[in-house]
Each structure stands twice: as structure tokens, then as C-alpha cells.
Enzyme design. Structure first.
Site, mmCIF file in Angstrom:
data_model
loop_
_atom_site.group_PDB
_atom_site.id
_atom_site.type_symbol
_atom_site.label_atom_id
_atom_site.label_comp_id
_atom_site.label_asym_id
_atom_site.label_seq_id
_atom_site.Cartn_x
_atom_site.Cartn_y
_atom_site.Cartn_z
ATOM 1 N N ASP A 105 0.791 -1.234 0.000
ATOM 2 C CA ASP A 105 0.000 0.000 0.000
ATOM 3 C C ASP A 105 0.827 1.291 0.000
ATOM 4 O O ASP A 105 0.264 2.392 -0.037
ATOM 5 C CB ASP A 105 -0.969 0.016 1.196
ATOM 6 C CG ASP A 105 -0.270 -0.196 2.539
ATOM 7 O OD1 ASP A 105 0.917 0.178 2.681
ATOM 8 O OD2 ASP A 105 -0.925 -0.737 3.460
ATOM 9 N N HIS A 120 6.644 -7.805 -1.133
ATOM 10 C CA HIS A 120 5.549 -8.361 -1.933
ATOM 11 C C HIS A 120 5.152 -7.415 -3.062
ATOM 12 O O HIS A 120 4.068 -7.543 -3.629
ATOM 13 C CB HIS A 120 4.336 -8.672 -1.046
ATOM 14 C CG HIS A 120 4.582 -9.807 -0.088
ATOM 15 N ND1 HIS A 120 3.767 -10.080 0.976
ATOM 16 C CD2 HIS A 120 5.567 -10.747 -0.046
ATOM 17 C CE1 HIS A 120 4.238 -11.135 1.642
ATOM 18 N NE2 HIS A 120 5.327 -11.546 1.046
ATOM 19 N N CYS A 156 0.753 -4.252 -26.659
ATOM 20 C CA CYS A 156 0.611 -5.583 -27.272
ATOM 21 C C CYS A 156 -0.724 -6.263 -26.983
ATOM 22 O O CYS A 156 -0.972 -7.360 -27.489
ATOM 23 C CB CYS A 156 1.768 -6.483 -26.845
ATOM 24 S SG CYS A 156 1.677 -6.992 -25.114
ATOM 25 N N SER A 193 1.630 -8.241 11.938
ATOM 26 C CA SER A 193 1.708 -9.404 11.043
ATOM 27 C C SER A 193 1.336 -10.667 11.795
ATOM 28 O O SER A 193 1.761 -10.870 12.937
ATOM 29 C CB SER A 193 3.116 -9.548 10.472
ATOM 30 O OG SER A 193 3.197 -10.715 9.678
ATOM 31 N N SER A 194 0.573 -11.529 11.135
ATOM 32 C CA SER A 194 0.231 -12.831 11.732
ATOM 33 C C SER A 194 1.435 -13.765 11.721
ATOM 34 O O SER A 194 1.415 -14.799 12.374
ATOM 35 C CB SER A 194 -0.918 -13.480 10.957
ATOM 36 O OG SER A 194 -0.518 -13.708 9.615
ATOM 37 N N ASN A 214 1.234 -6.895 18.044
ATOM 38 C CA ASN A 214 0.152 -7.410 17.207
ATOM 39 C C ASN A 214 -1.092 -7.607 18.072
ATOM 40 O O ASN A 214 -0.991 -7.826 19.270
ATOM 41 C CB ASN A 214 0.563 -8.755 16.584
ATOM 42 C CG ASN A 214 -0.233 -9.079 15.335
ATOM 43 O OD1 ASN A 214 -0.314 -8.259 14.427
ATOM 44 N ND2 ASN A 214 -0.824 -10.253 15.281
HETATM 45 P P1 NAD Z 1 -2.382 -10.964 8.148
HETATM 46 O O1 NAD Z 1 -3.697 -10.520 7.620
HETATM 47 O O2 NAD Z 1 -2.041 -12.406 8.001
HETATM 48 O O3 NAD Z 1 -2.281 -10.608 9.690
HETATM 49 C C1 NAD Z 1 -2.526 -9.326 10.159
HETATM 50 C C2 NAD Z 1 -2.325 -9.329 11.654
HETATM 51 O O4 NAD Z 1 -2.459 -7.998 12.102
HETATM 52 C C3 NAD Z 1 -3.347 -10.172 12.417
HETATM 53 O O5 NAD Z 1 -2.654 -11.089 13.247
HETATM 54 C C4 NAD Z 1 -4.140 -9.151 13.263
HETATM 55 O O6 NAD Z 1 -4.386 -9.600 14.571
HETATM 56 C C5 NAD Z 1 -3.210 -7.967 13.303
HETATM 57 N N1 NAD Z 1 -3.897 -6.677 13.325
HETATM 58 C C6 NAD Z 1 -4.888 -6.248 12.512
HETATM 59 N N2 NAD Z 1 -5.208 -4.971 12.790
HETATM 60 C C7 NAD Z 1 -4.403 -4.595 13.818
HETATM 61 C C8 NAD Z 1 -4.261 -3.394 14.568
HETATM 62 N N3 NAD Z 1 -4.996 -2.314 14.296
HETATM 63 N N4 NAD Z 1 -3.352 -3.337 15.570
HETATM 64 C C9 NAD Z 1 -2.590 -4.442 15.867
HETATM 65 N N5 NAD Z 1 -2.670 -5.609 15.164
HETATM 66 C C10 NAD Z 1 -3.567 -5.671 14.157
HETATM 67 O O7 NAD Z 1 -1.269 -10.043 7.492
HETATM 68 P P2 NAD Z 1 0.249 -10.355 7.096
HETATM 69 O O8 NAD Z 1 0.932 -11.069 8.178
HETATM 70 O O9 NAD Z 1 0.791 -9.087 6.557
HETATM 71 O O10 NAD Z 1 0.192 -11.363 5.889
HETATM 72 C C11 NAD Z 1 -0.774 -11.317 4.887
HETATM 73 C C12 NAD Z 1 -0.426 -10.803 3.519
HETATM 74 O O11 NAD Z 1 -1.351 -9.797 3.321
HETATM 75 C C13 NAD Z 1 0.852 -10.144 3.210
HETATM 76 O O12 NAD Z 1 1.450 -10.894 2.257
HETATM 77 C C14 NAD Z 1 0.473 -8.788 2.568
HETATM 78 O O13 NAD Z 1 1.135 -8.668 1.334
HETATM 79 C C15 NAD Z 1 -0.979 -8.913 2.291
HETATM 80 N N6 NAD Z 1 -1.886 -7.779 2.479
HETATM 81 C C16 NAD Z 1 -1.426 -6.507 2.461
HETATM 82 C C17 NAD Z 1 -2.310 -5.451 2.686
HETATM 83 C C18 NAD Z 1 -1.773 -4.039 2.630
HETATM 84 O O14 NAD Z 1 -0.894 -3.753 1.813
HETATM 85 N N7 NAD Z 1 -2.256 -3.156 3.493
HETATM 86 C C19 NAD Z 1 -3.653 -5.704 2.976
HETATM 87 C C20 NAD Z 1 -4.096 -7.040 2.987
HETATM 88 C C21 NAD Z 1 -3.192 -8.079 2.745
#
Ligand code: NAD
Length: 249
Positions: A105, A120, A156, A193-194, A214
Site C-alpha cells: 500500500d 511483496h 501488445c 503481522s500474523s 500485534n
Molecule cells: P495478516 O492478515 O495475516 O495478519 C494481520 C495481523 O495484524 C493479524 O494477526 C491481526 O491480529 C493484526 N492486526 C490487525 N489490525 C491490527 C491493529 N490495528 N493493531 C494491531 N494488530 C492488528 O497479514 P500479514 O501477516 O501481513 O500477511 C498477509 C499478507 O497480506 C501479506 O502478504 C500482505 O502482502 C498482504 N496484504 C497486504 C495489505 C496491505 O498492503 N495493506 C492488505 C491485505 C493483505
């Protein structure tokens, strides 16, 4: 209780010489962008991950745009929140060296982080899968609004693919740089991140001192020196102020 945990996190980070951050979709939920795995609000509650694979895109590129168009629109219009800005300020103070992000983003750059590794890719544009001709995302989203799905290359005629890594694609060169940074660092701050997505979730293994912030638990919590649970836009400004004041004293 959370304040105490944040102070413990700063105890760990402020003793390190080279701290990097690893961010995930959770840092951007408070900017209005859904993550993948939060219960109910996460994308996987409403969409099929299969539509985000390179195999599916090769045979039916329409699906990515049909399913992703609303998300792409939200992402391109989003603004950084307090957590992105806190990381930007910490980098400007020299306390964080690099932000490695799984996000597409570009909100870290908008939040004043300069050294950002997008492992990514980024939704800043799209490229032709045949001749690599590039267009800005605004042009691609305009095509989608005009029901030109998938948007096609003006050179193309082949489908245009957003400059992000779909499931099943090779990692971009930024990932090698992220590995180098992780090997160099002695501290890592994971934010939002999860830690279930590979290979990003291997990066913390290279770093001796790990702090995770998190909302929910992660599989690496047991390897972390400190885990802080809560909302990033609450925690990060407090952590940032505490760390900066600790450095000044
Ligand atoms: P994920 O969705 O697997 O995990 C997100 C984690 O963030 C969760 O464990 C959740 O509990 C926590 N979380 C959510 N909101 C929160 C907050 N306000 N405060 C604290 N914690 C919070 O995300 P990930 O680990 O990044 O992996 C998923 C993939 O998602 C990545 O590859 C990424 O490229 C992609 N993705 C990116 C975006 C973006 O660019 N914003 C959006 C959706 C998915």
C-alpha cells in the site's frame, strides 16, 4: 499493563545497535485497509485466496480485478495512520534503519519512512505480462471502472498485472535485500503481522532480539523477548515517544 509491556519492549530495542522493522497488513487496518486474517473483517472471510494466485491469473485474469477492484481502490486512496508515522519518526531519529514490509500500500513512504523494502511489491502500478509495459494504477483502475476487465497493454494487448506478488510467484529482489538486512540487524520490531506467510516469517529467525506488536498471538511469540498485544495506532506512538526519550537521557 500494556504500558509496562511497551517499556519492556523499549528496554530490549534501546540496547540494540541495528534495529529493523517488519510490518504486515495489520499496520494498515486503521487506515481503512482490511488485512487477510483478522476474524470477520479480514479479506479471507469474504474472498477466495485462489483468485490471488498466478496460476489463476494466467488462465482467468478477470478474477483478480473482479475480486480485488474495491480493495485496490481503497489502497490507492488510503492515508498513513499514527503507527506508520511513528515508524517514520523512529527512522528519522536513526533508531530504526529499515522497514521491511509485506504490504503493497506504500503507506510507510507516505508516513515518512525512507528505507522501505517492499517484499511483496507495490500497488503503485501494473505491468504487461508479455512485454512489461508499465502503467500507473490510476489508469488501470479507470479501465476497471469502465468495465475494461482485465485492463490490457496498449502496446501488445496482453493483460496488465498489478506490480505485486501473487501467490505462487517468485519473490522480488527486495527480498534478498531484506534477508541481508535481517542478517545485519540485532533487533527486529514486528508490527501487525500474523507471521504465517512464508518466506517473510523466516526473517525474524535471523535476528537475536525480537519484539512483536500485534493484536493477536503469532506462531513466533515464544521466540520473542517481548510481545505487546493491542491496537497499533495506540501502542506505536507511545512506544516511539518512550524509545526517543530513553535515547535522549
Ligand atoms: P495478516 O492478515 O495475516 O495478519 C494481520 C495481523 O495484524 C493479524 O494477526 C491481526 O491480529 C493484526 N492486526 C490487525 N489490525 C491490527 C491493529 N490495528 N493493531 C494491531 N494488530 C492488528 O497479514 P500479514 O501477516 O501481513 O500477511 C498477509 C499478507 O497480506 C501479506 O502478504 C500482505 O502482502 C498482504 N496484504 C497486504 C495489505 C496491505 O498492503 N495493506 C492488505 C491485505 C493483505
Amino acid at each position: 499493563m500494556v504500558e509496562e509491556k511497551i517499556k519492556q519492549a523499549v528496554d530490549v530495542l534501546s540496547k540494540c545497535n541495528y534495529v529493523i522493522a517488519l510490518s504486515g497488513a495489520g499496520i494498515s487496518t486503521e487506515s481503512g485497509i482490511p488485512d487477510f486474517r483478522s476474524p470477520v473483517s479480514g479479506l479471507w472471510s469474504n474472498a477466495d485466496p485462489e483468485d490471488f494466485t498466478i496460476e489463476r491469473f494466467r488462465v482467468y485474469p478477470q478474477a483478480l480485478y473482479q475480486v480485488g477492484a474495491d480493495l485496490f481502490q481503497i489502497i490507492t486512496g488510503a492515508q498513513p495512520n499514527e503507527a506508520h508515522k511513528a515508524l517514520g519518526e523512529l527512522e528519522n531519529k536513526g533508531l530504526i534503519k529499515t522497514v521491511i514490509t509485506q504490504n503493497i500500500d506504500a503507506l510507510h513512504q507516505k508516513g515518512d519512512s525512507r528505507n522501505v523494502l517492499e517484499i511483496h511489491g507495490s500497488l503503485n502500478g501494473a505491468s504487461c505480462i508479455h512485454c512489461s509495459h508499465e502503467e500507473p494504477m490510476e489508469k488501470i483502475l479507470q479501465d476497471v471502472q469502465e468495465a475494461i476487465i482485465p485492463p490490457r497493454c496498449i502496446e501488445c494487448g496482453e493483460p496488465m498485472k498489478p506490480n505485486v506478488i501473487l501467490f505462487g510467484e517468485a519473490m522480488p529482489p527486495a527480498f534478498q535485500l531484506a534477508l541481508n538486512e535481517s542478517r545485519k540487524a540485532d533487533g527486529m520490531l514486528v508490527v501487525g503481522s500474523s507471521l504465517v506467510v512464508s518466506p517473510a516469517n523466516m526473517l525474524p529467525d535471523y535476528v537475536d532480539n525480537l519484539v512483536i506488536v500485534n493484536r493477536e498471538s503469532t506462531p513466533l511469540d515464544d521466540s520473542a523477548q517481548v510481545v505487546v498485544h493491542g491496537s497499533l495506532s495506540d501502542i506505536m506512538p507511545y512506544l516511539k515517544d518512550e524509545w526517543i526519550s530513553r535515547q535522549a537521557s
